[in-house]
Design a protein around this motif. Sequence first.
Motif, short mmCIF file in Angstrom:
data_model
loop_
_atom_site.label_atom_id
_atom_site.label_comp_id
_atom_site.label_asym_id
_atom_site.label_seq_id
_atom_site.Cartn_x
_atom_site.Cartn_y
_atom_site.Cartn_z
N GLY A 303 -1.64 19.63 2.41
CA GLY A 303 -2.23 18.54 3.49
C GLY A 303 -2.34 17.18 2.37
O GLY A 303 -2.23 15.82 3.09
N SER A 304 -2.82 16.94 0.77
CA SER A 304 -2.99 16.09 0.57
C SER A 304 -2.09 15.39 0.53
O SER A 304 -1.82 14.00 0.14
CB SER A 304 -3.93 16.57 -0.74
N MET A 305 -1.03 16.36 -0.20
CA MET A 305 0.41 15.19 0.02
C MET A 305 1.00 14.36 1.20
O MET A 305 1.09 13.45 1.33
CB MET A 305 1.64 17.01 -0.47
N ALA A 306 0.12 15.54 2.03
CA ALA A 306 1.27 13.96 3.40
C ALA A 306 0.61 13.40 3.60
O ALA A 306 0.87 12.16 4.28
CB ALA A 306 1.24 15.41 4.30
N VAL A 307 -0.92 13.64 3.60
CA VAL A 307 -2.37 12.01 3.82
C VAL A 307 -1.67 11.26 2.48
O VAL A 307 -2.34 10.02 2.59
CB VAL A 307 -3.67 13.12 3.30
N TRP A 308 -1.56 11.38 1.13
CA TRP A 308 -1.01 10.50 0.52
C TRP A 308 -0.30 10.24 0.66
O TRP A 308 0.16 8.65 0.97
CB TRP A 308 -1.51 11.39 -1.13
N LEU A 309 1.26 10.32 0.92
CA LEU A 309 2.45 9.92 0.68
C LEU A 309 2.89 9.37 2.17
O LEU A 309 3.55 8.28 2.68
CB LEU A 309 3.46 10.98 0.71
N GLY A 310 2.18 9.69 3.17
CA GLY A 310 2.28 9.38 4.40
C GLY A 310 1.71 7.94 4.12
O GLY A 310 2.03 7.42 5.28
N GLY A 311 0.56 7.85 4.23
CA GLY A 311 -0.41 6.69 3.76
C GLY A 311 -0.19 5.36 3.27
O GLY A 311 0.20 4.19 3.84
N LEU A 312 1.07 5.80 1.81
CA LEU A 312 1.48 5.24 1.14
C LEU A 312 2.99 4.48 2.27
O LEU A 312 3.40 3.48 2.66
CB LEU A 312 2.08 5.42 0.10
N VAL A 313 2.99 5.15 2.92
CA VAL A 313 4.52 5.33 3.80
C VAL A 313 4.33 4.00 5.27
O VAL A 313 4.88 2.59 4.85
CB VAL A 313 4.78 5.90 4.61
N MET A 314 2.98 3.90 5.11
CA MET A 314 2.40 3.14 6.07
C MET A 314 1.57 1.77 5.46
O MET A 314 1.89 0.47 6.11
CB MET A 314 1.03 4.13 6.66
N LEU A 315 1.22 2.09 4.10
CA LEU A 315 1.06 1.12 3.75
C LEU A 315 2.20 -0.27 3.09
O LEU A 315 2.29 -0.78 3.47
CB LEU A 315 0.35 0.84 2.35
N ALA A 316 3.45 0.55 2.87
CA ALA A 316 4.36 -0.26 2.61
C ALA A 316 5.60 -0.95 2.97
O ALA A 316 5.93 -1.97 3.90
CB ALA A 316 5.20 0.59 1.36
N GLY A 317 5.53 -0.44 4.21
CA GLY A 317 6.09 -0.53 5.67
C GLY A 317 5.12 -1.46 6.28
O GLY A 317 6.41 -1.78 7.55
N PHE A 318 3.81 -1.27 6.78
CA PHE A 318 3.12 -2.00 7.89
C PHE A 318 2.40 -2.42 7.57
O PHE A 318 2.45 -3.79 7.60
CB PHE A 318 2.82 -1.20 9.20
N LEU A 319 1.62 -1.96 6.96
CA LEU A 319 -0.01 -2.68 6.61
C LEU A 319 -0.56 -3.92 5.55
O LEU A 319 -0.62 -4.96 5.73
CB LEU A 319 -0.97 -1.83 5.85
N LEU A 320 0.82 -3.87 4.32
CA LEU A 320 1.21 -4.84 3.93
C LEU A 320 2.01 -5.79 4.66
O LEU A 320 1.41 -7.54 4.09
CB LEU A 320 1.32 -3.92 2.30
N PRO A 321 2.69 -5.91 4.65
CA PRO A 321 3.32 -6.96 5.46
C PRO A 321 3.06 -7.86 6.47
O PRO A 321 3.15 -8.58 6.49
CB PRO A 321 4.85 -6.51 5.63
N ARG A 322 2.32 -6.76 7.30
CA ARG A 322 1.74 -7.54 8.54
C ARG A 322 -0.16 -7.74 7.97
O ARG A 322 -0.14 -8.61 9.09
CB ARG A 322 1.74 -6.25 9.86
N ALA A 323 -0.64 -7.05 7.92
CA ALA A 323 -1.81 -6.98 7.81
C ALA A 323 -2.42 -8.73 6.91
O ALA A 323 -1.56 -9.19 6.52
CB ALA A 323 -2.90 -6.19 7.36
N ASP A 324 -3.43 -9.78 7.47
CA ASP A 324 -3.83 -11.07 6.87
C ASP A 324 -4.38 -10.73 5.51
O ASP A 324 -5.25 -9.58 5.23
CB ASP A 324 -4.63 -11.84 7.95
N GLU A 325 -5.20 -11.69 4.98
CA GLU A 325 -6.09 -10.80 3.56
C GLU A 325 -7.05 -10.06 4.56
O GLU A 325 -8.05 -10.00 3.61
CB GLU A 325 -5.96 -12.91 2.84
N ARG A 326 -7.70 -10.78 4.55
CA ARG A 326 -9.18 -10.59 5.34
C ARG A 326 -9.02 -8.84 5.73
O ARG A 326 -9.92 -8.09 5.44
CB ARG A 326 -9.94 -11.35 6.69
#
Length: 551
Positions: A303-326
């Motif tokens: 479960g810890s692996m899934a949370v960590w790596l799954g969150g990284l995928v979301m961070l790299a694929g969606f949040l960092l490219p789309r979210a603004d600075e705020r």
Amino acid sequence: MTAAIRRWSARLTATAGLLVTVVALLIAPAGPASAHAVLVSSSPVSSSVVPSAPAEVVLTFSESVRKVPGKIRVIAPDGDRADRGEPTFEGSVVTIPVDPAGGRGTYLVSFRVISADSHPVSGAFTYSVGAPSAPPVDTGDDSRADPVVGVAVKVAKYVGYVGLLLLVGPALVLAALWPRRLPRRGPARLAWVGLGLVTLSTVATLLLQVPYTAGGGLFEVTGEGLSVVLGSAFGAAHLVRLGLLAAAAFLLRPLLAGPVGRADLVILGVLGGAALLTWPVAGHPAASPAPAVSVVVDAVHLGSMAVWLGGLVMLAGFLLPRADERELGAILPIWSRWAALAVSALLLAGTVQALIEVATPSALVDTTYGRLVLAKIALFALVIGVAAYSRQLVRRRTGVERPGQVRRAVWVELAVSAVVLGATATLVQTTPARTAATDVAGSEAGYFSTTVSSSLYSLQIEIDPAERGNNTVHFYAYTPDNRPQPVVEWKATAALPSAGIEPIEVPLLPLTDNHATGEMNLPAAGEWQLRVTARTSDIDQATVTATVPIR
């Protein structure tokens, strides 16, 4: 139907799925914990000579075992079957009825059974009635699974791990961190892909378990074999997982479409936690010396692996490219804390798991399982270093102002983690070091396995315990396309030139048309030269050599 009614319908359906799963768990076959059972005694005793034919052959294993249909045979001196009827299984004791009017000569007993961690255990021995004779050959189906099947099982498990993180990551981020202004279509598609991969992996693993345990090729899935797998604890765990995935799908749909209530999240969390338990229940942890601890620890690890790596995928694929600075200023600190907790749980659970499965420090370097653990630790340390760098960027708010740096670090984490997942998929199919490092009596033992090739065949060589004294050797011949290669005649010698020991002939007993075994006594440690000649027809033969380190 209103939205409120649809939500309650989804909750009731998911709750019903959970109740069905609980019932399945309660009625699932249960048995004492064991792992990689070993034959500890037999009646008649191996290589013994008895005055008259027995009415039964009794095999006693170190732990409880289960039946593989048609894989326990007693071959008479004339090559016919001497066993009569189905063998009976009572815990660790297997009783095989045989013809009491059998003739004089040497009988061959071959067996293949399943230990509690769902791995096959096979072997053979002989006994003689009246006086020894030329040992018979078991012309039945080869008791070893096709090597392609073993690879396919590892691939299926790897796909399941990837699917799990692709499912958990989007669900977690959409539930707690996703900015309302951003569309959910991309993460939702990723979550459905993850759910599909986990489902595909579960079904494929169930089907592959049939040829893996019974022997045979990739597509040799029989109704009887599938029935045996589905009736085992392994099969029950995978069926429970499918039920939980189906129940969770009803709650995933509203979550992926928009924010949902706390009750939905609680039910979804319970379903997810129960599903995580099905992985260790179907593997090594359920058969460890402390099964309750191992199962929980392995579920936390997964479960810890899934949370960590799954969150990284979301961070790299969606949040960092789309979210603004705020938005990043609010999201990254929270994610950083979550990642730190997940990594801490991963490290703690992995440490406990390794202590249980490895057992001794020497097993870390003396067994394949231990060496895989060391490789996984080294890769994981690299990932931790990159993660620490990312965390420092977040603390200094560099990641908010220049998200490209964080994105690059995250992709490095994911790349190395993909290799870690591959090591994990191999680990779960490898004999635990606690078992591989010791024999039944608890004495230290090594193991040697290699594959060498000639123009006619490839030869898999297995030697146990690969140390001074008595050793058992197994030879398996395969065609270039990995099919069993029939061998007409076997010859083998072992020599230690560095100590002036001339070639020692190894007496061999053919067990099947492509499998032979033998016993050899190696008086000294060193790099022994094993030379094997296999004749595949009246005119075709080839010789291969292998260097065997003997301790």
